[in-house]
Write a protein that holds these residues in place. Structure first.
Motif, PDB file in Angstrom:
ATOM      1  N   GLY A 130     -99.448  38.865  20.448  1.00 53.22           N
ATOM      2  CA  GLY A 130     -98.905  39.087  19.111  1.00 53.22           C
ATOM      3  C   GLY A 130     -99.823  38.652  17.985  1.00 53.22           C
ATOM      4  N   ASN A 131    -100.994  38.121  18.305  1.00 58.71           N
ATOM      5  CA  ASN A 131    -101.878  37.646  17.217  1.00 58.71           C
ATOM      6  C   ASN A 131    -102.791  38.734  16.655  1.00 58.71           C
ATOM      7  OD1 ASN A 131    -103.257  37.424  19.784  1.00 58.71           O
ATOM      8  ND2 ASN A 131    -104.870  36.273  18.761  1.00 58.71           N
ATOM      9  N   ILE A 132    -102.753  39.933  17.253  1.00 60.06           N
ATOM     10  CA  ILE A 132    -103.502  41.068  16.705  1.00 60.06           C
ATOM     11  C   ILE A 132    -102.507  42.193  16.454  1.00 60.06           C
ATOM     12  CG2 ILE A 132    -105.421  42.659  17.058  1.00 60.06           C
ATOM     13  CD1 ILE A 132    -106.466  40.829  19.216  1.00 60.06           C
ATOM     14  N   MET A 133    -102.509  42.707  15.242  1.00 57.18           N
ATOM     15  CA  MET A 133    -101.622  43.836  14.964  1.00 57.18           C
ATOM     16  C   MET A 133    -102.381  44.933  14.227  1.00 57.18           C
ATOM     17  SD  MET A 133     -97.993  44.215  12.941  1.00 57.18           S
ATOM     18  CE  MET A 133     -98.659  44.332  11.286  1.00 57.18           C
ATOM     19  N   GLY A 134    -102.042  46.168  14.571  1.00 54.26           N
ATOM     20  CA  GLY A 134    -102.586  47.311  13.848  1.00 54.26           C
ATOM     21  C   GLY A 134    -101.447  48.198  13.397  1.00 54.26           C
ATOM     22  N   MET A 135    -101.564  48.742  12.183  1.00 51.19           N
ATOM     23  CA  MET A 135    -100.524  49.647  11.671  1.00 51.19           C
ATOM     24  C   MET A 135    -101.162  50.730  10.812  1.00 51.19           C
ATOM     25  SD  MET A 135     -98.805  46.943   8.944  1.00 51.19           S
ATOM     26  CE  MET A 135     -97.548  48.071   8.321  1.00 51.19           C
ATOM     27  N   MET A 136    -100.619  51.941  10.895  1.00 50.37           N
ATOM     28  CA  MET A 136    -101.150  53.015  10.056  1.00 50.37           C
ATOM     29  C   MET A 136    -100.719  52.868   8.596  1.00 50.37           C
ATOM     30  SD  MET A 136    -103.299  54.606  11.849  1.00 50.37           S
ATOM     31  CE  MET A 136    -103.812  55.725  10.546  1.00 50.37           C
ATOM     32  N   PRO A 137     -99.461  52.507   8.290  1.00 51.79           N
ATOM     33  CA  PRO A 137     -99.069  52.367   6.882  1.00 51.79           C
ATOM     34  C   PRO A 137     -99.805  51.210   6.189  1.00 51.79           C
ATOM     35  CG  PRO A 137     -97.154  52.588   8.307  1.00 51.79           C
ATOM     36  CD  PRO A 137     -98.323  52.328   9.204  1.00 51.79           C
ATOM     37  N   GLY A 168    -106.023  32.487  19.483  1.00 54.32           N
ATOM     38  CA  GLY A 168    -104.743  32.901  18.903  1.00 54.32           C
ATOM     39  C   GLY A 168    -104.798  33.085  17.401  1.00 54.32           C
ATOM     40  N   ARG A 169    -106.018  33.176  16.850  1.00 53.60           N
ATOM     41  CA  ARG A 169    -106.118  33.419  15.402  1.00 53.60           C
ATOM     42  C   ARG A 169    -105.678  34.843  15.104  1.00 53.60           C
ATOM     43  NH1 ARG A 169    -110.615  29.691  13.003  1.00 53.60           N
ATOM     44  NH2 ARG A 169    -110.846  28.196  14.692  1.00 53.60           N
ATOM     45  N   LEU A 170    -105.458  35.117  13.821  1.00 52.43           N
ATOM     46  CA  LEU A 170    -104.820  36.384  13.472  1.00 52.43           C
ATOM     47  C   LEU A 170    -105.817  37.475  13.094  1.00 52.43           C
ATOM     48  CD1 LEU A 170    -101.812  35.085  11.338  1.00 52.43           C
ATOM     49  CD2 LEU A 170    -102.041  35.269  13.819  1.00 52.43           C
ATOM     50  N   LYS A 187    -123.824  41.631   6.029  1.00 50.78           N
ATOM     51  CA  LYS A 187    -123.935  40.205   5.689  1.00 50.78           C
ATOM     52  C   LYS A 187    -123.175  39.341   6.688  1.00 50.78           C
ATOM     53  CE  LYS A 187    -126.103  40.636   1.700  1.00 50.78           C
ATOM     54  NZ  LYS A 187    -125.454  40.979   0.453  1.00 50.78           N
ATOM     55  N   ILE A 188    -122.613  39.989   7.690  1.00 49.29           N
ATOM     56  CA  ILE A 188    -121.665  39.287   8.548  1.00 49.29           C
ATOM     57  C   ILE A 188    -122.340  38.180   9.363  1.00 49.29           C
ATOM     58  CG2 ILE A 188    -121.791  40.907  10.519  1.00 49.29           C
ATOM     59  CD1 ILE A 188    -118.585  39.369   9.172  1.00 49.29           C
ATOM     60  N   GLU A 189    -123.616  38.369   9.665  1.00 46.95           N
ATOM     61  CA  GLU A 189    -124.308  37.371  10.497  1.00 46.95           C
ATOM     62  C   GLU A 189    -124.455  36.020   9.801  1.00 46.95           C
ATOM     63  OE1 GLU A 189    -125.924  40.569  11.587  1.00 46.95           O
ATOM     64  OE2 GLU A 189    -125.158  40.371  13.638  1.00 46.95           O
ATOM     65  N   SER A 190    -124.301  36.018   8.468  1.00 44.49           N
ATOM     66  CA  SER A 190    -124.416  34.742   7.755  1.00 44.49           C
ATOM     67  C   SER A 190    -123.086  33.977   7.765  1.00 44.49           C
ATOM     68  CB  SER A 190    -124.850  34.992   6.308  1.00 44.49           C
ATOM     69  OG  SER A 190    -123.829  35.713   5.634  1.00 44.49           O
ATOM     70  N   LYS A 191    -122.060  34.557   8.371  1.00 46.00           N
ATOM     71  CA  LYS A 191    -120.739  33.929   8.378  1.00 46.00           C
ATOM     72  C   LYS A 191    -120.356  33.520   9.788  1.00 46.00           C
ATOM     73  CE  LYS A 191    -119.893  34.922   4.062  1.00 46.00           C
ATOM     74  NZ  LYS A 191    -119.660  33.889   3.052  1.00 46.00           N
ATOM     75  N   SER A 192    -119.532  32.495   9.865  1.00 39.08           N
ATOM     76  CA  SER A 192    -118.945  32.165  11.153  1.00 39.08           C
ATOM     77  C   SER A 192    -117.478  32.577  11.101  1.00 39.08           C
ATOM     78  CB  SER A 192    -119.054  30.660  11.410  1.00 39.08           C
ATOM     79  OG  SER A 192    -118.219  30.349  12.508  1.00 39.08           O
ATOM     80  N   LEU A 193    -117.119  33.485  11.949  1.00 41.46           N
ATOM     81  CA  LEU A 193    -115.756  34.016  11.902  1.00 41.46           C
ATOM     82  C   LEU A 193    -114.719  32.936  12.209  1.00 41.46           C
ATOM     83  CD1 LEU A 193    -116.238  37.513  13.543  1.00 41.46           C
ATOM     84  CD2 LEU A 193    -116.016  36.953  11.117  1.00 41.46           C
ATOM     85  N   LEU A 194    -115.170  31.894  12.906  1.00 39.13           N
ATOM     86  CA  LEU A 194    -114.224  30.842  13.270  1.00 39.13           C
ATOM     87  C   LEU A 194    -113.887  29.929  12.084  1.00 39.13           C
ATOM     88  CD1 LEU A 194    -115.650  30.217  16.815  1.00 39.13           C
ATOM     89  CD2 LEU A 194    -113.509  31.354  16.254  1.00 39.13           C
ATOM     90  N   ASP A 195    -114.484  30.218  10.935  1.00 40.70           N
ATOM     91  CA  ASP A 195    -114.094  29.497   9.710  1.00 40.70           C
ATOM     92  C   ASP A 195    -112.822  30.076   9.101  1.00 40.70           C
ATOM     93  OD1 ASP A 195    -116.245  27.819   9.832  1.00 40.70           O
ATOM     94  OD2 ASP A 195    -117.495  28.992   8.447  1.00 40.70           O
ATOM     95  N   TYR A 196    -112.344  31.184   9.665  1.00 42.57           N
ATOM     96  CA  TYR A 196    -111.218  31.881   9.034  1.00 42.57           C
ATOM     97  C   TYR A 196    -109.974  31.865   9.924  1.00 42.57           C
ATOM     98  CZ  TYR A 196    -115.107  33.550   6.248  1.00 42.57           C
ATOM     99  OH  TYR A 196    -116.234  33.607   5.452  1.00 42.57           O
ATOM    100  N   HIS A 197    -108.830  31.943   9.268  1.00 39.02           N
ATOM    101  CA  HIS A 197    -107.570  32.009  10.014  1.00 39.02           C
ATOM    102  C   HIS A 197    -107.150  33.446  10.273  1.00 39.02           C
ATOM    103  CE1 HIS A 197    -107.448  28.109   7.823  1.00 39.02           C
ATOM    104  NE2 HIS A 197    -107.118  27.698   9.037  1.00 39.02           N
TER     105      HIS A 197
END
Lengths: 80, 264
Positions: free
Chosen positions: B217-224, B89-91, B40-50
């Motif tokens: 620093g605006n993208i983070m990944g963590m295993m826990p 610089g969005r998260l 369903k992702i194509e119906s959304k604009s990702l730039l609407d989100y923080h």
């Protein structure tokens, strides 16, 4: 054209799955020193030449099938 | 706190299983959150989100390598939007399988979207699925995901994964250190280095690395899983004198603090 791509851990990288498999085989009495586990992908690729098949599969390995940080791969054409 | 003006999207696909917990944690913090399936992702604009969250699970059955298929798919299909999202610089947060996705897509630790990964999350050294509470030390508290923490603070958050052994080459490790991109390390309960000691370092990760960020620093990944240590009743002590909240909550508190200071 059928292509075989084999992806396995680079030498020197610890292979936990291989280690466990080796232990299990030794328990069954087999004289196994070490096991390395890999994955084999047999691909049916629409191409006209062997060269093109190899080039594309190489690209597939780089882009998806292998992670170059830890994986090596070998590619061969199975039939033409 | 008026976090209601902030919007988050939690992406999911076949095999994702931590989307709801993640949404609940975000909504508890007041963030308007939607779970959206890849179909369903194509119906959304990702730039609407923080904030975009890639949650935990076993996307595409962990086929090929955990996170590889989803990572390639999502960043091929939505490349333009995601590039813009990252550049602005969005998260973006990847938890467990979500971390694997960001690594396999070449988004972490690089800047932008790389063609091939620079790091790997390989099969745990124990060759087991490790599901346990671990102790993390905050190495960098200047990211949007760790602002509400102290540097050196020890957090107790659970893991649940079979492929979490952080691997990279020496050059990349040096770059990560220099750029303060190592956000969390597995440590002993008293906060001292685990130096690979099992089960404190649960998977054999190089340099005890549990989470990293990109240079900005605006993208983070963590295993826990911070969303599994959010409410007091999720903690092992819940039966005796349950603490009000878990340490994982601090990741979400940090995000809110960051957004409040940076988004008008």
């Amino acid at each position: 054209m059928k292509i075989r791509a084999e992806v396995r851990l680079k030498p020197g990288h610890f292979d936990p799955e291989g280690d466990v498999t080796a232990k299990s085989l030794r328990e069954l009495g087999f004289p196994v020193d070490a096991v390395k586990v890999g994955k084999v992908y047999v691909l049916d690729v629409k191409v006209n030449s062997k060269e093109e098949a190899l080039r594309l599969t190489e690209e597939m390995c780089r882009k998806l099938l292998a992670n170059p940080v830890k994986d090596d791969y070998t590619i061969e054409v199975l039939n033409t | 706190m008026d976090a209601g003006k902030f919007r988050a999207i939690v992406l999911r696909t076949g095999g994702t299983n931590c989307d709801l917990e993640t949404k609940i944690a975000l909504e508890e913090m007041g963030v308007k959150t939607e779970i959206v399936h890849m179909n369903k992702i194509e119906s959304k604009s990702l730039l609407d989100y923080h904030l975009i969250v890639f949650p935990g699970g076993f996307s595409y059955g962990d086929y090929v390598r955990a996170g590889a298929v989803w990572g390639k798919r999502v960043f091929t299909r939505l490349r333009e939007q995601l590039e813009k999202f990252i550049d602005e610089g969005r998260l973006m947060l990847g938890i467990c399988n979500g971390f694997q996705v960001l690594v396999e897509a070449g988004v972490l630790p690089g800047d932008g979207i790389g063609e091939t990964p620079l790091v790997a999350l390989a099969t745990n050294s124990s060759a087991k699925y490790e599901c346990r509470w671990v102790w993390l030390r905050v190495e960098n508290n200047r990211t949007p995901f760790t602002l509400a923490m102290e540097k050196g603070e020890v957090l107790k958050i659970p893991i649940g994964h079979a492929e979490g052994r952080f691997l990279t080459d020496e050059k990349t490790l040096e770059k990560l250190k220099e750029g303060s991109q190592i956000v969390f390390k597995y440590v002993l309960p008293n906060g001292e280095d685990a130096n690979g000691l099992y089960p404190y370092n649960p998977n054999g990760s190089l340099y005890d690395i549990a989470g990293i960020c990109n240079r900005n620093g605006n993208i983070m990944g963590m295993m826990p899983h911070p969303e599994r240590a959010f409410f007091g009743w999720q903690l092992p002590e819940w039966g005796e004198a349950p603490p009000e909240r878990g340490d994982g909550r601090k990741v979400f508190e940090s995000v809110i603090e960051y957004l409040e200071n940076n988004i008008s």
